[in-house]
Design a protein around this motif. Structure first.
Motif, PDB file in Angstrom:
ATOM      1  N   MET A   8       0.784  -1.243   0.000  1.00  0.00           N
ATOM      2  CA  MET A   8       0.000   0.000   0.000  1.00  0.00           C
ATOM      3  C   MET A   8       0.817   1.296   0.000  1.00  0.00           C
ATOM      4  O   MET A   8       0.304   2.343  -0.357  1.00  0.00           O
ATOM      5  CB  MET A   8      -0.957   0.012   1.201  1.00  0.00           C
ATOM      6  N   PHE A   9       2.058   1.284   0.380  1.00  0.00           N
ATOM      7  CA  PHE A   9       2.832   2.517   0.463  1.00  0.00           C
ATOM      8  C   PHE A   9       3.448   2.847  -0.904  1.00  0.00           C
ATOM      9  O   PHE A   9       4.193   2.058  -1.472  1.00  0.00           O
ATOM     10  CB  PHE A   9       3.944   2.396   1.505  1.00  0.00           C
ATOM     11  N   TYR A  10       3.143   4.042  -1.386  1.00  0.00           N
ATOM     12  CA  TYR A  10       3.593   4.448  -2.722  1.00  0.00           C
ATOM     13  C   TYR A  10       4.158   5.856  -2.621  1.00  0.00           C
ATOM     14  O   TYR A  10       3.478   6.780  -2.164  1.00  0.00           O
ATOM     15  CB  TYR A  10       2.411   4.397  -3.689  1.00  0.00           C
ATOM     16  N   PHE A  11       5.419   6.026  -3.017  1.00  0.00           N
ATOM     17  CA  PHE A  11       6.102   7.311  -2.923  1.00  0.00           C
ATOM     18  C   PHE A  11       6.587   7.771  -4.305  1.00  0.00           C
ATOM     19  O   PHE A  11       7.776   7.660  -4.626  1.00  0.00           O
ATOM     20  CB  PHE A  11       7.300   7.208  -1.981  1.00  0.00           C
ATOM     21  N   PRO A  12       5.687   8.295  -5.146  1.00  0.00           N
ATOM     22  CA  PRO A  12       6.114   8.816  -6.453  1.00  0.00           C
ATOM     23  C   PRO A  12       6.736  10.208  -6.295  1.00  0.00           C
ATOM     24  O   PRO A  12       6.153  11.237  -6.659  1.00  0.00           O
ATOM     25  CB  PRO A  12       4.806   8.866  -7.242  1.00  0.00           C
ATOM     26  N   ILE A  13       7.938  10.239  -5.739  1.00  0.00           N
ATOM     27  CA  ILE A  13       8.578  11.511  -5.385  1.00  0.00           C
ATOM     28  C   ILE A  13       8.832  12.373  -6.609  1.00  0.00           C
ATOM     29  O   ILE A  13       8.689  13.597  -6.568  1.00  0.00           O
ATOM     30  CB  ILE A  13       9.893  11.227  -4.628  1.00  0.00           C
ATOM     31  N   TRP A  14       9.188  11.726  -7.723  1.00  0.00           N
ATOM     32  CA  TRP A  14       9.453  12.497  -8.950  1.00  0.00           C
ATOM     33  C   TRP A  14       9.004  11.694 -10.150  1.00  0.00           C
ATOM     34  O   TRP A  14       9.245  10.494 -10.247  1.00  0.00           O
ATOM     35  CB  TRP A  14      10.949  12.802  -9.067  1.00  0.00           C
ATOM     36  N   SER A  15       8.341  12.361 -11.071  1.00  0.00           N
ATOM     37  CA  SER A  15       7.926  11.728 -12.332  1.00  0.00           C
ATOM     38  C   SER A  15       8.304  12.639 -13.486  1.00  0.00           C
ATOM     39  O   SER A  15       8.166  13.866 -13.407  1.00  0.00           O
ATOM     40  CB  SER A  15       6.411  11.473 -12.355  1.00  0.00           C
ATOM     41  N   GLY A  16       8.784  12.052 -14.552  1.00  0.00           N
ATOM     42  CA  GLY A  16       9.161  12.832 -15.721  1.00  0.00           C
ATOM     43  C   GLY A  16       9.897  11.946 -16.710  1.00  0.00           C
ATOM     44  O   GLY A  16       9.929  10.717 -16.581  1.00  0.00           O
ATOM     45  N   ASN A  17      10.480  12.574 -17.707  1.00  0.00           N
ATOM     46  CA  ASN A  17      11.248  11.844 -18.710  1.00  0.00           C
ATOM     47  C   ASN A  17      12.729  11.876 -18.361  1.00  0.00           C
ATOM     48  O   ASN A  17      13.260  12.910 -17.930  1.00  0.00           O
ATOM     49  CB  ASN A  17      11.041  12.448 -20.098  1.00  0.00           C
ATOM     50  N   LEU A  18      13.387  10.744 -18.548  1.00  0.00           N
ATOM     51  CA  LEU A  18      14.816  10.671 -18.283  1.00  0.00           C
ATOM     52  C   LEU A  18      15.583  11.506 -19.310  1.00  0.00           C
ATOM     53  O   LEU A  18      15.134  11.655 -20.449  1.00  0.00           O
ATOM     54  CB  LEU A  18      15.283   9.212 -18.350  1.00  0.00           C
ATOM     55  N   PRO A  19      16.730  12.067 -18.921  1.00  0.00           N
ATOM     56  CA  PRO A  19      17.537  12.851 -19.867  1.00  0.00           C
ATOM     57  C   PRO A  19      17.916  12.040 -21.100  1.00  0.00           C
ATOM     58  O   PRO A  19      18.177  10.840 -21.003  1.00  0.00           O
ATOM     59  CB  PRO A  19      18.775  13.215 -19.036  1.00  0.00           C
ATOM     60  N   ASN A  20      17.919  12.683 -22.220  1.00  0.00           N
ATOM     61  CA  ASN A  20      18.198  11.996 -23.485  1.00  0.00           C
ATOM     62  C   ASN A  20      19.600  11.411 -23.556  1.00  0.00           C
ATOM     63  O   ASN A  20      19.850  10.482 -24.341  1.00  0.00           O
ATOM     64  CB  ASN A  20      17.990  12.961 -24.655  1.00  0.00           C
ATOM     65  N   TRP A  21      20.534  11.948 -22.754  1.00  0.00           N
ATOM     66  CA  TRP A  21      21.910  11.471 -22.845  1.00  0.00           C
ATOM     67  C   TRP A  21      22.116  10.119 -22.162  1.00  0.00           C
ATOM     68  O   TRP A  21      23.167   9.493 -22.334  1.00  0.00           O
ATOM     69  CB  TRP A  21      22.878  12.489 -22.240  1.00  0.00           C
ATOM     70  N   ILE A  22      21.129   9.626 -21.413  1.00  0.00           N
ATOM     71  CA  ILE A  22      21.276   8.323 -20.760  1.00  0.00           C
ATOM     72  C   ILE A  22      21.104   7.222 -21.808  1.00  0.00           C
ATOM     73  O   ILE A  22      20.092   7.186 -22.516  1.00  0.00           O
ATOM     74  CB  ILE A  22      20.233   8.140 -19.641  1.00  0.00           C
ATOM     75  N   PRO A  23      22.079   6.312 -21.925  1.00  0.00           N
ATOM     76  CA  PRO A  23      21.989   5.251 -22.949  1.00  0.00           C
ATOM     77  C   PRO A  23      20.764   4.365 -22.770  1.00  0.00           C
ATOM     78  O   PRO A  23      20.366   4.063 -21.652  1.00  0.00           O
ATOM     79  CB  PRO A  23      23.289   4.446 -22.731  1.00  0.00           C
ATOM     80  N   PHE A  24      20.159   3.979 -23.874  1.00  0.00           N
ATOM     81  CA  PHE A  24      19.072   2.999 -23.964  1.00  0.00           C
ATOM     82  C   PHE A  24      17.734   3.518 -23.412  1.00  0.00           C
ATOM     83  O   PHE A  24      16.687   3.215 -23.972  1.00  0.00           O
ATOM     84  CB  PHE A  24      19.445   1.686 -23.253  1.00  0.00           C
TER      85      PHE A  24
END
Length: 213
Positions: A145-161
């Motif tokens: 039951m415990f859910y901590f969506p501290i940050w949501s967004g798109n990962l930086p484009n420079w991260i591989p894959f």
């Protein structure tokens, strides 16, 4: 307070807290229901058949194996805790192992008994100790039951894959038992010298104990 009593008290409090929260959520929330406490903290009722963080493990056969493995692990932890108490180590180590034990037992209770002590309605809250149930012993689901969506967004484009892909931190949903295990592991890390003494220190402690006796 003796180290044995510290362990017993820790286990009792942790198990009661774990089961009270799980039973409340299961009997007051519809599966998938979510309550937003803060943007970064939510109560989200979900269940899983497998390991921590909702990982699945080989269907019913895998689930049964995992439950039996947990039971064997708990027996090993009991011996570990008993030996640690005899060595008279720091109380933090006793609490850490007791928390790990409590977390393991808490999830075992779900896996072993929840299938038969709750009914399993599709779109309504569960009832505890119903007259009839379609569940089976050893095939209950673990309540999270415990859910901590501290940050949501798109990962930086420079991260591989995975660059540019959507990502949520922390995306996993967990329960009190999982928390106790994690806290116990962290405590053992900080008190590793006490929890896992080197051979020389271990012999010194054993000699001191024998002299006291």
């Amino acid at each position: 307070m003796s180290k044995k009593n510290i362990a017993i008290l820790t286990i009792i409090i942790a198990l009661i807290l774990d089961q009270v929260i799980k039973i409340y959520v299961k009997t007051h929330f519809v599966l998938g229901e979510e309550v937003v406490v803060f943007d970064w903290f939510r109560i989200h009722f979900t269940e899983n058949n497998g390991m921590a963080m909702g990982i699945e493990f080989g269907g019913n056969a895998g689930k049964l194996f995992l439950t039996l493995f947990r039971i064997v692990a708990v027996i090993a932890i009991v011996y570990w805790l008993a030996g640690t108490i005899k060595r008279k180590v720091h109380n933090a180590v006793i609490i850490a192992i007791s928390l790990i034990f409590s977390g393991a037992v808490g999830n075992i209770i779900d896996s072993v008994f929840y299938g038969v002590i709750f009914n399993h309605p599709a779109h309504s809250v569960a009832t505890i100790f119903p007259e009839t149930t379609t569940g089976k012993l050893f095939f209950g689901k673990v309540v999270d039951m415990f859910y901590f969506p501290i940050w949501s967004g798109n990962l930086p484009n420079w991260i591989p894959f995975v660059g540019g892909d959507p990502f949520t931190f922390f995306q996993y949903i967990f329960n009190p038992a999982d928390s106790f295990i994690s806290i116990g592991v962290v405590l053992l890390f900080f008190f590793s010298n006490q929890a896992f003494p080197k051979e020389e220190k271990k012999k010194e402690q054993e000699t001191a104990i024998s002299e006291e006796v």
